[in-house]
Design an enzyme around this catalytic site. Structure first.
Site, PDB file in Angstrom:
ATOM      1  N   LEU A 125      41.579  37.997  32.399  1.00  0.00           N
ATOM      2  CA  LEU A 125      42.230  37.163  33.406  1.00  0.00           C
ATOM      3  C   LEU A 125      41.338  36.013  33.867  1.00  0.00           C
ATOM      4  O   LEU A 125      41.820  34.909  34.117  1.00  0.00           O
ATOM      5  CB  LEU A 125      42.631  38.014  34.611  1.00  0.00           C
ATOM      6  CG  LEU A 125      43.823  38.943  34.411  1.00  0.00           C
ATOM      7  CD1 LEU A 125      43.963  39.896  35.593  1.00  0.00           C
ATOM      8  CD2 LEU A 125      45.103  38.147  34.230  1.00  0.00           C
ATOM      9  N   GLU A 126      40.051  36.284  33.986  1.00  0.00           N
ATOM     10  CA  GLU A 126      39.159  35.273  34.544  1.00  0.00           C
ATOM     11  C   GLU A 126      38.835  34.143  33.576  1.00  0.00           C
ATOM     12  O   GLU A 126      38.711  32.990  33.985  1.00  0.00           O
ATOM     13  CB  GLU A 126      37.858  35.926  35.027  1.00  0.00           C
ATOM     14  CG  GLU A 126      38.013  36.842  36.231  1.00  0.00           C
ATOM     15  CD  GLU A 126      38.337  36.104  37.515  1.00  0.00           C
ATOM     16  OE1 GLU A 126      38.319  34.857  37.521  1.00  0.00           O
ATOM     17  OE2 GLU A 126      38.622  36.779  38.529  1.00  0.00           O
TER      18      GLU A 126
END
Length: 267
Positions: A125-126
């Site tokens: 996600l990051e």
């Protein structure tokens, strides 16, 4: 008496002016603020050489302020956010990455008690598993945000942390690039978190959250453990560990996506 009142009034006016100079909402006061901040940084113990190397020719970054004012993705519904950030193709990629790094992820999980599925979901996600970490010099981002009145105190602290990281030689200033809010590395640590939780897991003498996946995984797990992660516990909404994820990201839609992503990786 009149003279005393006049002096008191002038002191109050001067105090108010000094207070107003601490932050601003446009480029006009940035040079004056920056000069004062640089003096404060040196007074705190950071070398003048580091301060000048990082901030010497700094200008006000309007783009960063626009991005700070326009965080639309966190206003999406969970279904919309999930479709955008963790579609089936991303989850499939996560499973492949988890297999690829299985040995080091198992070591990290044994030491810190944080499941590899949670670590990999955050990684995906990051930064898309390290694929896009941002390319904005973080001193440009953090100086603009520290000067900006919206969250001046928070980002002033982050700017100081970033200077300390550079001053200690933990990272080269030229390498300190990231997302618009000054996040660093493959799981996007703010500078203060880098100072507190970054781990040298590959044994080369310093943590490197940009290039070393062992350091990335261990630092991410260390962050969660230090914030109260319960080994062997559930991470679904309502659980203790789900509450810990709030310290990673306060947006409910983001935490819910981490939990969903990690659950899909376990299947």
């Amino acid at each position: 008496m009149r003279k005393a009142l006049l002096i008191a009034g002038l002191i109050m006016l001067a105090s108010g002016t000094a207070e107003a100079a601490k932050c601003g909402n446009n480029a006009q006061g940035f040079p004056k603020w920056l000069a004062a901040f640089k003096r404060e940084a040196v007074a705190s113990g950071i070398s003048s050489r580091t301060v000048e190397a990082a901030l010497g020719n700094m200008t006000y970054n309007r783009k960063v302020i626009r991005l700070d004012r326009n965080q639309k993705s966190f206003k999406l519904s969970f279904e919309q956010f999930l479709a955008r950030r963790a579609p089936p193709s991303t989850i499939a990629m996560g499973k492949r990455r988890m297999q690829q790094h299985a040995r080091v992820l198992d070591r990290v999980e044994r030491k810190y008690g944080v499941p590899k599925e949670v670590i990999v979901s955050i990684w995906g996600l990051e930064s898309g598993f390290g694929g896009f970490m941002g390319n904005i010099p973080i001193f440009s981002s953090l100086s603009a945000l520290a000067y900006d009145c919206r969250r001046s105190a928070f980002f002033t602290n982050e700017l100081m942390s970033a200077l300390r990281i550079a001053d200690r030689g933990q990272m080269r200033i030229a390498d300190m690039k990231g997302a618009w809010a000054g996040e660093i590395g493959q799981t996007q640590f703010l500078a203060s978190s880098y100072e507190r939780y970054a781990v040298d897991f590959d044994g080369d003498g310093r943590p490197n959250l940009i290039r070393s996946t062992p350091d990335v995984f261990a630092s991410t797990a260390n962050f969660l453990r230090q914030h109260g992660w319960s080994k062997g516990g559930d991470w679904s909404p309502g659980s203790r560990n789900y509450g810990v994820l709030r310290d990673w990201n306060r947006a409910e839609v983001y935490r819910k996506t981490i939990a969903h992503f990690a659950t899909q990786l376990r299947r």
